[in-house]
Scaffold this motif. Sequence first.
Motif, PDB file in Angstrom:
ATOM      1  N   LYS A   1      -4.807  -2.013   0.500  1.00 33.49           N
ATOM      2  CA  LYS A   1      -4.141  -2.431   1.740  1.00 33.49           C
ATOM      3  C   LYS A   1      -4.413  -3.898   2.071  1.00 33.49           C
ATOM      4  O   LYS A   1      -3.945  -4.395   3.089  1.00 33.49           O
TER       5      LYS A   1
ATOM      6  N   THR B   1     -13.158   4.962  -1.416  1.00 38.58           N
ATOM      7  CA  THR B   1     -13.094   4.081  -0.247  1.00 38.58           C
ATOM      8  C   THR B   1     -12.678   2.676  -0.655  1.00 38.58           C
ATOM      9  O   THR B   1     -11.855   2.028  -0.011  1.00 38.58           O
TER      10      THR B   1
ATOM     11  N   LYS C   1       0.827  -1.202   0.000  1.00 39.79           N
ATOM     12  CA  LYS C   1       0.000   0.000   0.000  1.00 39.79           C
ATOM     13  C   LYS C   1       0.859   1.249   0.000  1.00 39.79           C
ATOM     14  O   LYS C   1       0.533   2.234  -0.683  1.00 39.79           O
TER      15      LYS C   1
ATOM     16  N   SER D   1     -10.889   1.790  -3.282  1.00 42.06           N
ATOM     17  CA  SER D   1      -9.482   1.795  -3.652  1.00 42.06           C
ATOM     18  C   SER D   1      -8.587   1.769  -2.418  1.00 42.06           C
ATOM     19  O   SER D   1      -7.594   1.033  -2.364  1.00 42.06           O
ATOM     20  N   ALA D   2      -8.942   2.556  -1.403  1.00 48.25           N
ATOM     21  CA  ALA D   2      -8.148   2.590  -0.171  1.00 48.25           C
ATOM     22  C   ALA D   2      -8.139   1.238   0.524  1.00 48.25           C
ATOM     23  O   ALA D   2      -7.120   0.814   1.083  1.00 48.25           O
ATOM     24  N   GLU D   3      -9.271   0.524   0.476  1.00 47.81           N
ATOM     25  CA  GLU D   3      -9.373  -0.765   1.158  1.00 47.81           C
ATOM     26  C   GLU D   3      -8.682  -1.881   0.374  1.00 47.81           C
ATOM     27  O   GLU D   3      -7.961  -2.693   0.945  1.00 47.81           O
TER      28      GLU D   3
ATOM     29  N   ASP E   1       0.477   4.163  -2.717  1.00 49.68           N
ATOM     30  CA  ASP E   1       0.130   5.531  -2.334  1.00 49.68           C
ATOM     31  C   ASP E   1       1.187   6.529  -2.799  1.00 49.68           C
ATOM     32  O   ASP E   1       0.857   7.618  -3.281  1.00 49.68           O
TER      33      ASP E   1
END
Length: 282
Positions: free
Chosen positions: A208, A201, A154, A203-205, A158
């Motif tokens: 990771k 949301t 991640k 994409s963020a989950e 990022d």
Amino acid sequence: MLTEVRDTRLYVDQRGRSDAPPLLFVHGGPGAGSYDFMRFQGDRLARDFHLIGVDQRGVQRSDPLTGPVSEQDLIADYEALREQLGIEQWSLLGHSYGGRVALRYAAAHPSSVSRAVFENPAWDMVLATDTLLHAALPLLPGAELPPHTGPATKQMWDERIALLAQLGDRRMEIYLGPDSRDLQLPADTELPAECHQRSGTFSAEITKSASFGETVLQQFAQLTQPALLIKGEYDPATSPREIELFRSDVPNGTYYYATGAGHFVHAEQPDLFARLLTGFLS
């Protein structure tokens, strides 16, 4: 329409005759949704196929996420949807990051998948972001590729996406062929902010999750179905190494180089794209 699948509701857009050969579109992003693809290709492909576009769990018009998500969840959703629709086998079309999910699905459920098409796939997230940033760096004087070794993480994602974000309004320049620089993606202006927030949301989950860092290139050898790789001349996502491995390791693979197109062949050269799919899948 919203369709209950496993523990959530997915937005499922079906086009064409129900008795036509079924084709599942697997969108990329992560979190891009199916809206844009169905706008450019929905009516075209519906002439010959039962086309099924799905917003993955938590994405765009599907119900928002309520917890973590993995690529295995996405595959399980697609397989459950296939069973609910009463489809014995369908073909897969994976675009960008969706090519990675489609490869996983075809390898995990070979009896469910008749053929697979990959449009500018991002199979390996380290290789794909390397290629993306090499395309972006000429537009970012003084910027350097953030170093990374080992599997995708991640933090790697990022850092690299933050660098791409510095392109601002010029970001689409690296994705499009020179004759398509005025192309607009409809979802950007036609979907409400809530849909884009859900995609963010997701994409963020997903980035990771442990599944995101896993390589899938070894699954080429498990891809027993006929497979087509469509690569745009100006596409910045699919790396030369991924193309090389596809051509050497996929038993029934076909490679098509789309001259003049970038990352969105389905939108930049829509009629050509529809003919390619119809010829390969029919």
